[in-house]
Design a protein around this motif. Structure first.
Motif, mmCIF file in Angstrom:
data_model
loop_
_atom_site.group_PDB
_atom_site.id
_atom_site.type_symbol
_atom_site.label_atom_id
_atom_site.label_comp_id
_atom_site.label_asym_id
_atom_site.label_seq_id
_atom_site.Cartn_x
_atom_site.Cartn_y
_atom_site.Cartn_z
ATOM 1 N N VAL A 1 -99.058 -13.842 51.536
ATOM 2 C CA VAL A 1 -97.812 -13.152 51.190
ATOM 3 C C VAL A 1 -97.898 -11.679 51.578
ATOM 4 C CG1 VAL A 1 -96.334 -12.398 49.271
ATOM 5 C CG2 VAL A 1 -97.118 -14.767 49.380
ATOM 6 N N ILE A 2 -98.994 -11.038 51.255
ATOM 7 C CA ILE A 2 -99.156 -9.618 51.578
ATOM 8 C C ILE A 2 -99.133 -9.412 53.097
ATOM 9 C CG2 ILE A 2 -100.770 -7.677 51.518
ATOM 10 C CD1 ILE A 2 -101.546 -8.660 48.694
ATOM 11 N N ASN A 3 -99.823 -10.256 53.830
ATOM 12 C CA ASN A 3 -99.832 -10.119 55.286
ATOM 13 C C ASN A 3 -98.452 -10.379 55.887
ATOM 14 O OD1 ASN A 3 -102.534 -9.382 55.512
ATOM 15 N ND2 ASN A 3 -103.216 -11.506 55.549
ATOM 16 N N LEU A 4 -97.735 -11.360 55.367
ATOM 17 C CA LEU A 4 -96.380 -11.616 55.852
ATOM 18 C C LEU A 4 -95.458 -10.433 55.549
ATOM 19 C CD1 LEU A 4 -95.899 -15.378 54.925
ATOM 20 C CD2 LEU A 4 -96.008 -14.410 57.228
ATOM 21 N N ALA A 5 -95.619 -9.840 54.370
ATOM 22 C CA ALA A 5 -94.789 -8.682 54.014
ATOM 23 C C ALA A 5 -95.090 -7.519 54.945
ATOM 24 C CB ALA A 5 -95.019 -8.292 52.561
ATOM 25 N N ARG A 6 -96.352 -7.305 55.252
ATOM 26 C CA ARG A 6 -96.724 -6.252 56.195
ATOM 27 C C ARG A 6 -96.089 -6.523 57.555
ATOM 28 N NH1 ARG A 6 -102.741 -6.683 54.992
ATOM 29 N NH2 ARG A 6 -102.870 -5.568 53.048
ATOM 30 N N ASP A 7 -96.192 -7.773 57.986
ATOM 31 C CA ASP A 7 -95.623 -8.150 59.274
ATOM 32 C C ASP A 7 -94.111 -7.940 59.274
ATOM 33 O OD1 ASP A 7 -95.885 -9.263 61.929
ATOM 34 O OD2 ASP A 7 -94.893 -11.056 61.130
ATOM 35 N N HIS A 8 -93.473 -8.314 58.194
ATOM 36 C CA HIS A 8 -92.026 -8.136 58.054
ATOM 37 C C HIS A 8 -91.657 -6.658 58.173
ATOM 38 C CE1 HIS A 8 -87.952 -8.543 56.468
ATOM 39 N NE2 HIS A 8 -88.238 -7.566 55.629
ATOM 40 N N ASN A 9 -92.402 -5.812 57.520
ATOM 41 C CA ASN A 9 -92.112 -4.382 57.554
ATOM 42 C C ASN A 9 -92.457 -3.754 58.902
ATOM 43 O OD1 ASN A 9 -91.121 -4.353 54.962
ATOM 44 N ND2 ASN A 9 -93.088 -3.882 54.060
ATOM 45 N N ARG A 10 -93.476 -4.263 59.541
ATOM 46 C CA ARG A 10 -93.920 -3.673 60.804
ATOM 47 C C ARG A 10 -92.996 -4.067 61.950
ATOM 48 N NH1 ARG A 10 -99.070 -4.524 60.371
ATOM 49 N NH2 ARG A 10 -98.937 -6.704 60.936
ATOM 50 N N ARG A 11 -92.735 -5.331 62.095
ATOM 51 C CA ARG A 11 -91.951 -5.802 63.226
ATOM 52 C C ARG A 11 -90.615 -6.384 62.815
ATOM 53 N NH1 ARG A 11 -97.149 -7.642 64.775
ATOM 54 N NH2 ARG A 11 -96.917 -9.615 63.757
ATOM 55 N N GLY A 12 -90.546 -6.838 61.593
ATOM 56 C CA GLY A 12 -89.357 -7.561 61.153
ATOM 57 C C GLY A 12 -89.425 -8.984 61.670
ATOM 58 N N LEU A 13 -89.370 -9.940 60.779
ATOM 59 C CA LEU A 13 -89.349 -11.329 61.198
ATOM 60 C C LEU A 13 -87.920 -11.655 61.608
ATOM 61 C CD1 LEU A 13 -91.565 -12.839 58.371
ATOM 62 C CD2 LEU A 13 -92.206 -12.363 60.720
ATOM 63 N N VAL A 14 -87.745 -12.198 62.778
ATOM 64 C CA VAL A 14 -86.421 -12.407 63.340
ATOM 65 C C VAL A 14 -85.525 -13.183 62.378
ATOM 66 C CG1 VAL A 14 -85.136 -13.482 65.236
ATOM 67 C CG2 VAL A 14 -87.278 -12.290 65.696
ATOM 68 N N SER A 15 -86.034 -14.224 61.782
ATOM 69 C CA SER A 15 -85.189 -15.030 60.894
ATOM 70 C C SER A 15 -84.797 -14.265 59.636
ATOM 71 C CB SER A 15 -85.900 -16.321 60.499
ATOM 72 O OG SER A 15 -87.047 -16.024 59.751
ATOM 73 N N LEU A 16 -85.612 -13.319 59.219
ATOM 74 C CA LEU A 16 -85.304 -12.557 58.021
ATOM 75 C C LEU A 16 -84.441 -11.340 58.335
ATOM 76 C CD1 LEU A 16 -88.804 -12.625 56.324
ATOM 77 C CD2 LEU A 16 -86.877 -14.148 55.939
ATOM 78 N N ARG A 17 -84.594 -10.792 59.526
ATOM 79 C CA ARG A 17 -83.891 -9.576 59.898
ATOM 80 C C ARG A 17 -82.384 -9.784 59.962
ATOM 81 N NH1 ARG A 17 -85.405 -7.577 65.496
ATOM 82 N NH2 ARG A 17 -87.348 -8.448 64.770
ATOM 83 N N HIS A 18 -81.946 -10.978 60.290
ATOM 84 C CA HIS A 18 -80.531 -11.234 60.485
ATOM 85 C C HIS A 18 -79.823 -11.758 59.249
ATOM 86 C CE1 HIS A 18 -80.882 -10.256 64.661
ATOM 87 N NE2 HIS A 18 -81.918 -11.045 64.755
ATOM 88 N N ARG A 19 -80.503 -11.817 58.153
ATOM 89 C CA ARG A 19 -79.881 -12.271 56.912
ATOM 90 C C ARG A 19 -79.210 -11.113 56.208
ATOM 91 N NH1 ARG A 19 -83.212 -16.985 54.144
ATOM 92 N NH2 ARG A 19 -82.944 -18.392 55.864
ATOM 93 N N LEU A 20 -78.145 -11.445 55.513
ATOM 94 C CA LEU A 20 -77.496 -10.441 54.671
ATOM 95 C C LEU A 20 -78.378 -10.166 53.473
ATOM 96 C CD1 LEU A 20 -73.856 -11.800 54.722
ATOM 97 C CD2 LEU A 20 -74.759 -9.836 55.964
ATOM 98 N N PRO A 21 -78.369 -8.944 52.955
ATOM 99 C CA PRO A 21 -79.157 -8.654 51.755
ATOM 100 C C PRO A 21 -78.663 -9.494 50.585
ATOM 101 C CG PRO A 21 -78.201 -6.644 52.670
ATOM 102 C CD PRO A 21 -77.668 -7.785 53.458
ATOM 103 N N ALA A 22 -79.572 -9.759 49.665
ATOM 104 C CA ALA A 22 -79.208 -10.514 48.474
ATOM 105 C C ALA A 22 -78.187 -9.727 47.660
ATOM 106 C CB ALA A 22 -80.453 -10.780 47.626
ATOM 107 N N ASP A 23 -77.413 -10.434 46.876
ATOM 108 C CA ASP A 23 -76.440 -9.776 46.003
ATOM 109 C C ASP A 23 -77.173 -8.877 45.024
ATOM 110 O OD1 ASP A 23 -74.312 -11.056 47.167
ATOM 111 O OD2 ASP A 23 -74.339 -12.724 45.750
#
Length: 176
Positions: A77-99
């Motif tokens: 989880v920590i490594n995925l979060a780092r990856d998300h913040n560093r590059r942005g995961l494509v599938s997550l980047r295009h989602r609308l923010p949660a309510d």
């Protein structure tokens, strides 16, 4: 070949599947909360945890010690979060923010501002310090469990904790 490949050999696959299910039931909510310390969006945090469980399930044959599986999962989880913040995961980047929460602004304004300051201060820490502080004080893991999760020695964890807390104190006292 598909059905035969899925048959358990001596119950090993069934035990590994049961381990993943048990970990999901016991840890999923806490892991989402852990991921939220690293990413701004709850939906992204949920997706990171889901991806972590998928990766754990795919590599479950490598789990030799079920007692270490939770630490392995936290590190994913920590490594995925780092990856998300560093590059942005494509599938997550295009989602609308949660309510946003439906809490009253008047009831929680001060708490929210304080929380934002703490999260901003945590995110400004060097990576290892941030990881150690969050695991210690948010998930309430022992120094040994943090060391196992991050692949560090206990003394390194203690050093990162001390430095991280000192930095947080300095930053938060200046703001306060």
């Amino acid at each position: 070949m598909g059905a035969a490949a899925d048959l358990p050999v001596g119950g090993v696959r069934r035990d590994a599947d049961a381990l993943v299910v048990a970990l999901f039931q016991a840890e999923a909510a806490r892991l989402v909360q852990l991921a939220r310390w690293f990413v701004d969006d709850r939906t992204a945090a949920e997706d990171l945890v889901q991806e972590a469980f998928l990766r754990l399930a795919r590599s479950q044959h490598r789990i030799n010690d079920p007692d270490r599986a939770a630490a392995y999962l936290r590190s994913i989880v920590i490594n995925l979060a780092r990856d998300h913040n560093r590059r942005g995961l494509v599938s997550l980047r295009h989602r609308l923010p949660a309510d946003p929460d439906d809490r009253s602004a008047e009831d929680h304004a001060a708490a929210d501002e304080s929380r934002r300051e703490v999260i901003a201060a945590l995110r400004a820490l060097p990576r290892r310090q941030r990881d150690c502080v969050v695991l210690r004080y948010y998930l309430e893991l022992s120094v040994g469990d943090i060391a196992g999760t991050l692949g560090l020695s206990p003394n390194s964890v203690k050093t990162h904790l001390q430095r991280g807390l000192r930095s947080l104190k300095t930053v938060l006292e200046v703001k306060g």
